[in-house]
Design a protein around this motif. Structure first.
Motif, PDB file in Angstrom:
ATOM      1  N   LYS A 168       1.094  -1.207  -0.001  1.00  0.00           N
ATOM      2  CA  LYS A 168       0.065  -0.155   0.003  1.00  0.00           C
ATOM      3  C   LYS A 168       0.888   1.059   0.048  1.00  0.00           C
ATOM      4  O   LYS A 168       1.933   1.249   0.581  1.00  0.00           O
ATOM      5  CB  LYS A 168      -0.803  -0.015   1.260  1.00  0.00           C
ATOM      6  CG  LYS A 168      -1.837  -1.177   1.246  1.00  0.00           C
ATOM      7  CD  LYS A 168      -2.807  -0.942   2.512  1.00  0.00           C
ATOM      8  CE  LYS A 168      -3.844  -2.230   2.654  1.00  0.00           C
ATOM      9  NZ  LYS A 168      -4.742  -2.137   3.748  1.00  0.00           N
ATOM     10  N   PRO A 169       0.618   2.339  -0.652  1.00  0.00           N
ATOM     11  CA  PRO A 169       1.283   3.561  -0.648  1.00  0.00           C
ATOM     12  C   PRO A 169       1.450   3.949   0.625  1.00  0.00           C
ATOM     13  O   PRO A 169       0.376   4.155   1.493  1.00  0.00           O
ATOM     14  CB  PRO A 169       0.626   4.311  -1.580  1.00  0.00           C
ATOM     15  CG  PRO A 169      -0.446   3.836  -2.615  1.00  0.00           C
ATOM     16  CD  PRO A 169      -0.780   2.248  -1.655  1.00  0.00           C
ATOM     17  N   THR A 205       6.026   8.798   2.520  1.00  0.00           N
ATOM     18  CA  THR A 205       7.086   8.670   1.372  1.00  0.00           C
ATOM     19  C   THR A 205       6.625   9.097   0.140  1.00  0.00           C
ATOM     20  O   THR A 205       7.278   9.778  -0.825  1.00  0.00           O
ATOM     21  CB  THR A 205       7.457   7.199   1.192  1.00  0.00           C
ATOM     22  OG1 THR A 205       6.497   6.438   1.240  1.00  0.00           O
ATOM     23  CG2 THR A 205       8.465   6.713   2.305  1.00  0.00           C
ATOM     24  N   VAL A 206       5.282   8.863  -0.028  1.00  0.00           N
ATOM     25  CA  VAL A 206       4.559   9.537  -1.516  1.00  0.00           C
ATOM     26  C   VAL A 206       4.733  11.242  -1.516  1.00  0.00           C
ATOM     27  O   VAL A 206       4.845  11.716  -2.215  1.00  0.00           O
ATOM     28  CB  VAL A 206       3.327   9.073  -1.266  1.00  0.00           C
ATOM     29  CG1 VAL A 206       2.534   9.908  -2.730  1.00  0.00           C
ATOM     30  CG2 VAL A 206       3.078   7.651  -1.721  1.00  0.00           C
ATOM     31  N   ALA A 207       4.525  11.536  -0.124  1.00  0.00           N
ATOM     32  CA  ALA A 207       4.628  13.059  -0.173  1.00  0.00           C
ATOM     33  C   ALA A 207       5.931  13.709  -0.218  1.00  0.00           C
ATOM     34  O   ALA A 207       6.105  14.777   0.028  1.00  0.00           O
ATOM     35  CB  ALA A 207       3.807  13.498   1.154  1.00  0.00           C
ATOM     36  N   ALA A 208       7.115  12.924  -0.207  1.00  0.00           N
ATOM     37  CA  ALA A 208       8.435  13.321   0.214  1.00  0.00           C
ATOM     38  C   ALA A 208       8.942  13.813  -1.257  1.00  0.00           C
ATOM     39  O   ALA A 208      10.188  13.603  -1.430  1.00  0.00           O
ATOM     40  CB  ALA A 208       9.271  12.123   0.867  1.00  0.00           C
ATOM     41  N   VAL A 209       8.246  14.403  -1.972  1.00  0.00           N
ATOM     42  CA  VAL A 209       8.633  15.161  -3.343  1.00  0.00           C
ATOM     43  C   VAL A 209       9.615  16.060  -2.987  1.00  0.00           C
ATOM     44  O   VAL A 209      10.827  15.898  -3.422  1.00  0.00           O
ATOM     45  CB  VAL A 209       7.626  15.631  -3.869  1.00  0.00           C
ATOM     46  CG1 VAL A 209       8.249  16.259  -5.570  1.00  0.00           C
ATOM     47  CG2 VAL A 209       6.658  14.477  -4.281  1.00  0.00           C
ATOM     48  N   ASP A 210       9.776  16.903  -2.097  1.00  0.00           N
ATOM     49  CA  ASP A 210      10.710  18.037  -1.909  1.00  0.00           C
ATOM     50  C   ASP A 210      12.016  17.380  -1.403  1.00  0.00           C
ATOM     51  O   ASP A 210      13.204  17.835  -1.589  1.00  0.00           O
ATOM     52  CB  ASP A 210      10.216  19.071  -0.728  1.00  0.00           C
ATOM     53  CG  ASP A 210       8.960  19.686  -1.482  1.00  0.00           C
ATOM     54  OD1 ASP A 210       8.804  19.803  -2.569  1.00  0.00           O
ATOM     55  OD2 ASP A 210       8.175  20.330  -0.621  1.00  0.00           O
ATOM     56  N   GLY A 238       6.184  11.941 -11.018  1.00  0.00           N
ATOM     57  CA  GLY A 238       5.287  10.803 -10.493  1.00  0.00           C
ATOM     58  C   GLY A 238       6.137  10.138  -9.708  1.00  0.00           C
ATOM     59  O   GLY A 238       7.399  10.321  -9.342  1.00  0.00           O
ATOM     60  N   HIS A 239       5.683   8.965  -9.052  1.00  0.00           N
ATOM     61  CA  HIS A 239       6.029   8.116  -8.212  1.00  0.00           C
ATOM     62  C   HIS A 239       5.926   6.535  -8.453  1.00  0.00           C
ATOM     63  O   HIS A 239       4.714   6.399  -9.183  1.00  0.00           O
ATOM     64  CB  HIS A 239       5.754   8.558  -6.762  1.00  0.00           C
ATOM     65  CG  HIS A 239       4.295   8.294  -6.366  1.00  0.00           C
ATOM     66  ND1 HIS A 239       3.490   9.188  -6.458  1.00  0.00           N
ATOM     67  CD2 HIS A 239       3.847   7.036  -5.784  1.00  0.00           C
ATOM     68  CE1 HIS A 239       2.233   8.587  -6.151  1.00  0.00           C
ATOM     69  NE2 HIS A 239       2.415   7.276  -5.798  1.00  0.00           N
ATOM     70  N   LEU A 240       6.626   5.744  -8.053  1.00  0.00           N
ATOM     71  CA  LEU A 240       6.193   4.252  -8.096  1.00  0.00           C
ATOM     72  C   LEU A 240       6.428   3.666  -6.557  1.00  0.00           C
ATOM     73  O   LEU A 240       7.486   3.850  -5.983  1.00  0.00           O
ATOM     74  CB  LEU A 240       7.427   3.527  -9.104  1.00  0.00           C
ATOM     75  CG  LEU A 240       7.339   4.144 -10.581  1.00  0.00           C
ATOM     76  CD1 LEU A 240       8.661   3.399 -11.083  1.00  0.00           C
ATOM     77  CD2 LEU A 240       6.225   3.742 -11.085  1.00  0.00           C
ATOM     78  N   VAL A 241       5.540   2.850  -6.102  1.00  0.00           N
ATOM     79  CA  VAL A 241       5.531   2.199  -5.177  1.00  0.00           C
ATOM     80  C   VAL A 241       6.381   0.801  -5.153  1.00  0.00           C
ATOM     81  O   VAL A 241       5.911  -0.256  -5.926  1.00  0.00           O
ATOM     82  CB  VAL A 241       4.090   1.883  -4.564  1.00  0.00           C
ATOM     83  CG1 VAL A 241       4.397   1.199  -2.991  1.00  0.00           C
ATOM     84  CG2 VAL A 241       3.354   3.141  -4.222  1.00  0.00           C
ATOM     85  N   GLU A 242       7.616   0.860  -4.661  1.00  0.00           N
ATOM     86  CA  GLU A 242       8.684  -0.378  -4.781  1.00  0.00           C
ATOM     87  C   GLU A 242       8.344  -1.324  -3.646  1.00  0.00           C
ATOM     88  O   GLU A 242       8.338  -2.681  -3.907  1.00  0.00           O
ATOM     89  CB  GLU A 242       9.741   0.383  -4.411  1.00  0.00           C
ATOM     90  CG  GLU A 242      10.372   1.279  -5.747  1.00  0.00           C
ATOM     91  CD  GLU A 242      10.597   0.827  -6.775  1.00  0.00           C
ATOM     92  OE1 GLU A 242      10.293  -0.298  -7.211  1.00  0.00           O
ATOM     93  OE2 GLU A 242      11.049   1.966  -7.750  1.00  0.00           O
ATOM     94  N   GLY A 243       7.554  -1.100  -2.534  1.00  0.00           N
ATOM     95  CA  GLY A 243       7.440  -1.877  -1.629  1.00  0.00           C
ATOM     96  C   GLY A 243       6.864  -1.109  -0.208  1.00  0.00           C
ATOM     97  O   GLY A 243       6.391  -0.071  -0.459  1.00  0.00           O
ATOM     98  N   ARG A 300       6.493   1.129   2.563  1.00  0.00           N
ATOM     99  CA  ARG A 300       7.161   2.037   2.877  1.00  0.00           C
ATOM    100  C   ARG A 300       8.479   2.476   1.885  1.00  0.00           C
ATOM    101  O   ARG A 300       9.453   3.077   2.620  1.00  0.00           O
ATOM    102  CB  ARG A 300       7.528   2.194   4.414  1.00  0.00           C
ATOM    103  CG  ARG A 300       6.307   2.045   5.237  1.00  0.00           C
ATOM    104  CD  ARG A 300       6.716   2.354   6.571  1.00  0.00           C
ATOM    105  NE  ARG A 300       7.585   1.056   7.275  1.00  0.00           N
ATOM    106  CZ  ARG A 300       7.356  -0.284   7.522  1.00  0.00           C
ATOM    107  NH1 ARG A 300       6.008  -0.329   7.551  1.00  0.00           N
ATOM    108  NH2 ARG A 300       7.983  -0.871   8.146  1.00  0.00           N
ATOM    109  N   VAL A 301       8.378   2.036   0.896  1.00  0.00           N
ATOM    110  CA  VAL A 301       9.601   2.430  -0.119  1.00  0.00           C
ATOM    111  C   VAL A 301       8.963   3.105  -1.500  1.00  0.00           C
ATOM    112  O   VAL A 301       8.088   2.164  -2.051  1.00  0.00           O
ATOM    113  CB  VAL A 301      10.276   1.165  -0.709  1.00  0.00           C
ATOM    114  CG1 VAL A 301      11.316   1.534  -1.294  1.00  0.00           C
ATOM    115  CG2 VAL A 301      10.917   0.651   0.969  1.00  0.00           C
TER     116      VAL A 301
END
Length: 258
Positions: free
Chosen positions: A8-9, A13-18, A38-43, A45-46
């Motif tokens: 699950k996202p 970590t998803v919001a850690a763009v800055d 954009g982002h990719l969910v690797e695992g 909390r990753v």
């Protein structure tokens, strides 16, 4: 049936763009970094954040920054910063070993291309029982073959013969080449075909027509070219016959008289 569990996202970590951009700018110049893609969910909390790459020569590439968060921790840490190719990126072709890149005609005078002892295309001319696997046994086989005067130490195996036949058939000497497709007839009916002996005699021969592109080369029976021995031009393509010469007996005096 196997159930695939997807992570699950993680909101942090998803919001850690800055934070990802800050880590990226610590490694590369700001002029080389574009918008967040954009982002990719690797695992669990990753997450990997991707940014456009503006560096010259890297069109279609993207910066990839992977961040993670430990269990029951609020802070996000940076795992790695890498440059990866996107779908439209220009990348180097897949690596092909030098031995596999060699093509017929690449060898120059003095070049050597040794064959491995375990090359499946060759088998010992003389051996006892199963082919010896030990290097010393192979050397002994070669010595015995030499002592007995058998000539070649190794000969073509069935696998090697089949590989050669397939290569010839699929190449320019086979039926699929443009020359063969436009030919008026096949090589099997050509008077210039020299047939081979042995297992390949049912499929291949050698062209002996000095006017043909394949002169001196192995060709399949269903290959062909415009230099077939029985080819004939249509009447409209035949050269116009030259008229019989006329012997002129007139002299300058005869011309003046007329």
């Amino acid at each position: 049936m196997t159930t695939v569990l997807r992570a699950k996202p993680d909101p942090a970590t998803v919001a850690a763009v800055d934070a990802a951009r800050e880590a990226l700018l610590a490694e590369v110049d700001a002029v080389d970094v574009g918008d967040h893609l954009g982002h990719l969910v690797e695992g669990e909390r990753v997450v990997t954040h991707q940014f456009a790459c503006l560096r010259k020569g890297y069109s279609g590439w993207r910066w990839s920054v992977t961040v993670a968060r430990a269990s029951r921790q609020k802070a996000v840490t940076v795992d790695e910063v890498v440059l990866i190719p996107g779908e439209s990126a220009i990348v180097a072709p897949a690596w092909v070993p030098y031995r596999e890149r060699l093509q017929p005609g690449d060898l120059s005078p003095g070049d050597l291309l040794p064959v491995d002892d375990d090359d499946p295309r060759l088998v010992p001319t003389w051996s006892y029982g199963d082919d010896p696997l030990d290097a010393d046994d192979r050397a002994q086989v070669r010595q015995v073959a030499q002592d007995l005067g058998l000539g070649r130490v190794r000969t073509l195996s069935v696998e090697g013969r089949d590989l050669a036949a397939q290569r010839w058939y699929d190449g320019d000497a086979g039926p699929g080449s443009a020359l063969a497709q436009a030919a008026p007839d096949h090589c099997h009916s050509c008077g210039f075909l020299v047939r081979l002996a042995g297992p390949l005699s049912d499929t291949f021969g050698v062209c002996a027509n000095g006017d043909a592109n394949d002169d001196g080369r192995v060709v399949s029976f269903d290959h062909g070219c415009g230099a077939h021995s029985e080819v004939r031009l249509a009447k409209k393509h035949e050269p116009v016959p030259v008229p019989e010469p006329v012997f002129d007996t007139l002299t300058p005096g005869d011309v003046e008289r007329f």
